[in-house]
Design a protein around this motif. Structure first.
Motif, PDB file in Angstrom:
ATOM      1  N   MET A  59      -1.164   6.234 -10.757  1.00 56.67           N
ATOM      2  CA  MET A  59      -1.723   6.497  -8.714  1.00 56.67           C
ATOM      3  C   MET A  59      -2.846   6.391  -9.144  1.00 56.67           C
ATOM      4  O   MET A  59      -3.540   5.880  -8.523  1.00 56.67           O
ATOM      5  CB  MET A  59      -1.480   7.801  -7.849  1.00 56.67           C
TER       6      MET A  59
ATOM      7  N   GLU B  12      -4.513   5.298 -11.809  1.00 57.77           N
ATOM      8  CA  GLU B  12      -5.173   3.904 -12.072  1.00 57.77           C
ATOM      9  C   GLU B  12      -4.743   2.891 -11.048  1.00 57.77           C
ATOM     10  O   GLU B  12      -5.617   1.938 -10.266  1.00 57.77           O
ATOM     11  CB  GLU B  12      -3.978   3.511 -12.865  1.00 57.77           C
ATOM     12  N   ARG B  13      -3.838   3.150 -10.304  1.00 58.10           N
ATOM     13  CA  ARG B  13      -3.697   1.602  -8.632  1.00 58.10           C
ATOM     14  C   ARG B  13      -4.548   2.557  -7.942  1.00 58.10           C
ATOM     15  O   ARG B  13      -4.535   1.117  -6.958  1.00 58.10           O
ATOM     16  CB  ARG B  13      -2.215   1.343  -9.078  1.00 58.10           C
ATOM     17  N   LEU B  14      -4.982   2.732  -7.698  1.00 59.84           N
ATOM     18  CA  LEU B  14      -5.821   3.801  -6.848  1.00 59.84           C
ATOM     19  C   LEU B  14      -7.780   3.366  -6.674  1.00 59.84           C
ATOM     20  O   LEU B  14      -8.251   3.527  -6.550  1.00 59.84           O
ATOM     21  CB  LEU B  14      -6.145   4.746  -6.151  1.00 59.84           C
TER      22      LEU B  14
END
Lengths: 156, 156
Positions: free
Chosen positions: B120, B122-124
């Motif tokens: 999460m 990383e993706r945000l």
DNA sequence: TTATAATAGTTAGTTTTCGAACTAATTATA
DNA sequence: TATAATTAGTTCGAAAACTAACTATTATAA
């Protein structure tokens, strides 16, 4: 390297939990309003065509809805069987197909909208709808960000 | 009688379209992070237990997630088979059951969180996460409003 | 220029969800 | 108190989404 606190992590989880519940509630309402003529996905695809107003490929549509290609194949097949979209092969690239809204498709969308809008108005009555419009840019930005992050992680 | 303009109607549709896409993106990430141990729904239920910290009934859980009862039955059966929750009959009302987290369930949730959180993050990364926290109250209010409206329409 | 890789779309099989209908137990009513 | 209505949970069958693997076509490289 971004550091995210524990409280923020929790807020993010709650955010996506709410997203999930809202999606279910909205889809349930749509099913009630549109059944048995259209599924929520079919309605969504028709809405996309109304906004775009030109022929597009199934893959483009699948990407636009962040949906797997076979799912879009199924949706478009149903719409075609109902005569709401027309699918033709591309002359240039014979792998491709182009999908366009038919007159009947346009009419079906208008009719569907006429069924959905009152229900929506009723269910949202008493709620500050402007707040949703205000929140929309954040959601769009997040969707674009996650979309890009996913594409990046998948190696473009 | 609330009047909702055409632009606002459109904004509401876009709002729910974004909700739908975000839900799919988030669920897809969760599946990737948790597979093959837990499904997103199972993880969601475990998270709920962590927050509550006491035994609750399947029906309560189904309502909390705005999910149909048979769906919750299926999720709880899987969690029970994995030993992550314990299900016992109520002594007072023999129709009811109480579900509680086991030690293994608590551990499984911690482990799942340890897998999800970095993904999460990383993706945000690069996204203004505080904006999500700011938006959360609007989503919660909308969920509560739609929930109430639905219950009302169903005749309480 | 032929072989390899990539792309568009489909088919097949699985998973997850739902609604309808069912059983069992409790509460309300006549 | 007997009967009807309600509530909790489950079973069953259907719908919609996914992934993996396939065919057909086009693009790239040796």
């Amino acid at each position: 390297m971004t550091v995210i606190s524990e409280e923020t992590t929790d807020a993010v989880f709650r955010f996506f939990t709410e997203i999930g519940i809202l999606d279910q509630l909205a889809k349930a309402e749509l099913v009630r309003a549109l059944w048995p003529d259209l599924s929520p996905s079919e309605f969504g695809v028709l809405t996309h065509f109304i906004r775009l107003d030109h022929a597009i490929t199934p893959t483009y549509l699948a990407r636009a809805f962040q949906m797997a290609k076979p799912s879009m194949t199924a949706i478009l097949s149903k719409l075609e069987r109902k005569g709401l979209v027309a699918i033709r092969a591309s002359a240039k690239d014979r792998r491709r197909k182009f999908v366009a809204l038919t007159g009947a498709g346009r009419a079906a969308h208008a009719e569907a909208l006429a069924r959905v809008a009152p229900l929506m108005t009723e269910r949202l009555s008493g709620f500050d709808v402007e707040a949703l419009a205000a929140v929309l840019p954040v959601l769009s930005a997040l969707r674009e960000h996650m979309d890009a992050a996913r594409n990046e992680a998948d190696g473009l």
